[in-house]
Enzyme design. Sequence first.
Site, PDB file in Angstrom:
ATOM      1  N   HIS A   1     -10.615   0.920   1.313  1.00  0.00           N
ATOM      2  CA  HIS A   1     -10.402   1.878   2.395  1.00  0.00           C
ATOM      3  C   HIS A   1     -11.569   1.677   3.344  1.00  0.00           C
ATOM      4  O   HIS A   1     -12.700   2.031   3.027  1.00  0.00           O
ATOM      5  CB  HIS A   1     -10.361   3.319   1.863  1.00  0.00           C
ATOM      6  CG  HIS A   1     -10.095   4.310   2.954  1.00  0.00           C
ATOM      7  ND1 HIS A   1      -8.879   4.942   3.106  1.00  0.00           N
ATOM      8  CD2 HIS A   1     -10.865   4.729   3.988  1.00  0.00           C
ATOM      9  CE1 HIS A   1      -8.930   5.718   4.181  1.00  0.00           C
ATOM     10  NE2 HIS A   1     -10.124   5.609   4.727  1.00  0.00           N
TER      11      HIS A   1
ATOM     12  N   HIS B   1      -4.860  -0.856   5.525  1.00  0.00           N
ATOM     13  CA  HIS B   1      -4.446  -0.163   6.760  1.00  0.00           C
ATOM     14  C   HIS B   1      -5.445  -0.341   7.897  1.00  0.00           C
ATOM     15  O   HIS B   1      -6.055   0.604   8.358  1.00  0.00           O
ATOM     16  CB  HIS B   1      -4.145   1.320   6.523  1.00  0.00           C
ATOM     17  CG  HIS B   1      -5.082   2.032   5.574  1.00  0.00           C
ATOM     18  ND1 HIS B   1      -6.441   2.005   5.697  1.00  0.00           N
ATOM     19  CD2 HIS B   1      -4.823   2.793   4.489  1.00  0.00           C
ATOM     20  CE1 HIS B   1      -6.981   2.715   4.733  1.00  0.00           C
ATOM     21  NE2 HIS B   1      -6.030   3.204   3.973  1.00  0.00           N
TER      22      HIS B   1
ATOM     23  N   LYS C   1      -9.127  -0.394  -6.230  1.00  0.00           N
ATOM     24  CA  LYS C   1      -9.243   0.217  -4.897  1.00  0.00           C
ATOM     25  C   LYS C   1     -10.597   0.881  -4.747  1.00  0.00           C
ATOM     26  O   LYS C   1     -11.010   1.666  -5.598  1.00  0.00           O
ATOM     27  CB  LYS C   1      -8.125   1.265  -4.720  1.00  0.00           C
ATOM     28  CG  LYS C   1      -8.170   2.027  -3.403  1.00  0.00           C
ATOM     29  CD  LYS C   1      -7.697   1.188  -2.232  1.00  0.00           C
ATOM     30  CE  LYS C   1      -7.908   1.895  -0.906  1.00  0.00           C
ATOM     31  NZ  LYS C   1      -6.809   2.784  -0.561  1.00  0.00           N
TER      32      LYS C   1
ATOM     33  N   ASP D   1       1.260   2.486   3.671  1.00  0.00           N
ATOM     34  CA  ASP D   1       0.416   3.673   3.460  1.00  0.00           C
ATOM     35  C   ASP D   1       1.262   4.942   3.499  1.00  0.00           C
ATOM     36  O   ASP D   1       0.818   5.966   4.013  1.00  0.00           O
ATOM     37  CB  ASP D   1      -0.740   3.749   4.467  1.00  0.00           C
ATOM     38  CG  ASP D   1      -1.804   4.754   4.043  1.00  0.00           C
ATOM     39  OD1 ASP D   1      -1.847   5.131   2.854  1.00  0.00           O
ATOM     40  OD2 ASP D   1      -2.581   5.183   4.912  1.00  0.00           O
TER      41      ASP D   1
ATOM     42  N   HIS E   1       0.855  -1.214   0.000  1.00  0.00           N
ATOM     43  CA  HIS E   1       0.000   0.000   0.000  1.00  0.00           C
ATOM     44  C   HIS E   1       0.886   1.258   0.000  1.00  0.00           C
ATOM     45  O   HIS E   1       1.417   1.643   1.036  1.00  0.00           O
ATOM     46  CB  HIS E   1      -0.913   0.016   1.236  1.00  0.00           C
ATOM     47  CG  HIS E   1      -1.899   1.139   1.230  1.00  0.00           C
ATOM     48  ND1 HIS E   1      -3.255   0.945   1.370  1.00  0.00           N
ATOM     49  CD2 HIS E   1      -1.748   2.480   1.091  1.00  0.00           C
ATOM     50  CE1 HIS E   1      -3.869   2.110   1.323  1.00  0.00           C
ATOM     51  NE2 HIS E   1      -2.974   3.064   1.168  1.00  0.00           N
TER      52      HIS E   1
ATOM     53  N   HIS F   1       1.430   5.377  -1.672  1.00  0.00           N
ATOM     54  CA  HIS F   1       1.049   6.547  -2.488  1.00  0.00           C
ATOM     55  C   HIS F   1       2.327   7.171  -3.029  1.00  0.00           C
ATOM     56  O   HIS F   1       3.111   7.741  -2.262  1.00  0.00           O
ATOM     57  CB  HIS F   1       0.300   7.579  -1.643  1.00  0.00           C
ATOM     58  CG  HIS F   1      -0.971   7.052  -1.048  1.00  0.00           C
ATOM     59  ND1 HIS F   1      -2.187   7.166  -1.670  1.00  0.00           N
ATOM     60  CD2 HIS F   1      -1.202   6.373   0.100  1.00  0.00           C
ATOM     61  CE1 HIS F   1      -3.129   6.594  -0.925  1.00  0.00           C
ATOM     62  NE2 HIS F   1      -2.542   6.103   0.154  1.00  0.00           N
TER      63      HIS F   1
HETATM   64  C1  NCD Z   1      -3.867   8.980   1.999  1.00  0.00           C
HETATM   65  C2  NCD Z   1      -3.398  10.033   0.997  1.00  0.00           C
HETATM   66  O1  NCD Z   1      -2.895  11.074   1.429  1.00  0.00           O
HETATM   67  O2  NCD Z   1      -3.517   9.815  -0.209  1.00  0.00           O
HETATM   68  N1  NCD Z   1      -3.954   9.583   3.301  1.00  0.00           N
HETATM   69  C3  NCD Z   1      -3.885   8.936   4.481  1.00  0.00           C
HETATM   70  O3  NCD Z   1      -4.091   9.566   5.505  1.00  0.00           O
HETATM   71  N2  NCD Z   1      -3.581   7.677   4.560  1.00  0.00           N
HETATM   72  C4  NCD Z   1      -5.144   8.384   1.560  1.00  0.00           C
HETATM   73  C5  NCD Z   1      -5.496   7.149   2.299  1.00  0.00           C
HETATM   74  O4  NCD Z   1      -4.874   6.104   2.147  1.00  0.00           O
HETATM   75  O5  NCD Z   1      -6.464   7.197   3.081  1.00  0.00           O
HETATM   76 ZN    ZN Z   2      -3.416   5.020   1.601  1.00  0.00          ZN
END
Ligand code: NCD
Ligand code: ZN
Length: 350
Positions: A141, A179, A104, A252, A18, A20
Amino acid sequence: MTDRMTNRITIRRPDDWHVHLRDGAMLSAVIGHTAAQFGRAIIMPNLVPPVVTTADALAYRARIQEALPAGSDFTPLMTLYMTNGTNADDVVRGFEEGIIAGVKLYPQHATTNSNFGVSQMETIHPVLAAMERAGVPLLMHGEVTDPAVDIFDREAVFVEGVLDPLAKRFPGLKITLEHVTSAEGVGYVESARAGIGATITPHHLMFNRNAIFQGGIRPHYYCLPIAKREHHRQALRRAATSGNPRFFLGTDTAPHTRSAKEAACGCAGLFVAPVALPTYAQVFEEEGALDRFEAFASLNGARHYGLAPNAGTVTLVKQPRFVAEDVAVVGGEAVHVYRGGEEVGWTIEP
Ligand code: NCD
Ligand code: ZN
């Protein structure tokens, strides 16, 4: 040797289920941190605009590969962002052609860039049925977005009210509860039907909700799902270190610039990538479970996604390392690093 006194541990090269990575200058600033530690990563699709089609995923994958530091041995596993208009044929074709690893699902308005998310679950039932038939994993999510539900209860309410009915309606659908942050979520996954797993972040293993309010409001501890009470953190630590194959590594890592977080309405998300593997190792050491670290980091997730573990290994040594506070982004912005400015006890051997 992987007992409590171990100062050095070698495991199969791990994966991050996971991540970003963002896009543009931010992508270039952060990707090296993930690629240095992990063989593969599931790449979240919540760009602006989101990655909704296989064609979008192919284009984004090319930008990621372009941004990788020279010599990286890293495979991005792409996902699509489920919308009310997701096309089942595109999903199945993308999966069968090896372009995407899953889809997702963000409940609408649940988190950063989720305004395109699904408003009515019924709308996507035909897509979920096609995914179930073709074996395409659904990544969720796990929070309801009803403002009447307390923010600390949103995962528990989701698990009971959305995840469980969906898992029963599509009994062959592979599902990842992303998560997981609550005892209720952990309990559900432990006793759920086959095909349901969960990722656990390093930060939810490290702090509880008090950290967000320690002497003032601390935006760099704010993420979604929000950190919860201590007994939930203890449930996560037990689950991660239990050896139960349903739980696996997913950082995450979610970078935002300092200016986006240190604001009257700061963004949710922690940039944890630079300290990810050392932080997990610390947790496993503290729990006396280093012998189960490899399963959590390198084996369980691959099995859940139907992939072979990576070839190659990574060695961590117990050697304190100072973590830089920030990572710079071209254009002058900076991203605060989780645990930046601290010493971290484990280091990845170069
Ligand atoms: C994530 C993001 O910033 O893209 N933020 C987070 O708090 N984890 C989005 C997500 O996974 O919920
Ligand atoms: Zn995330």
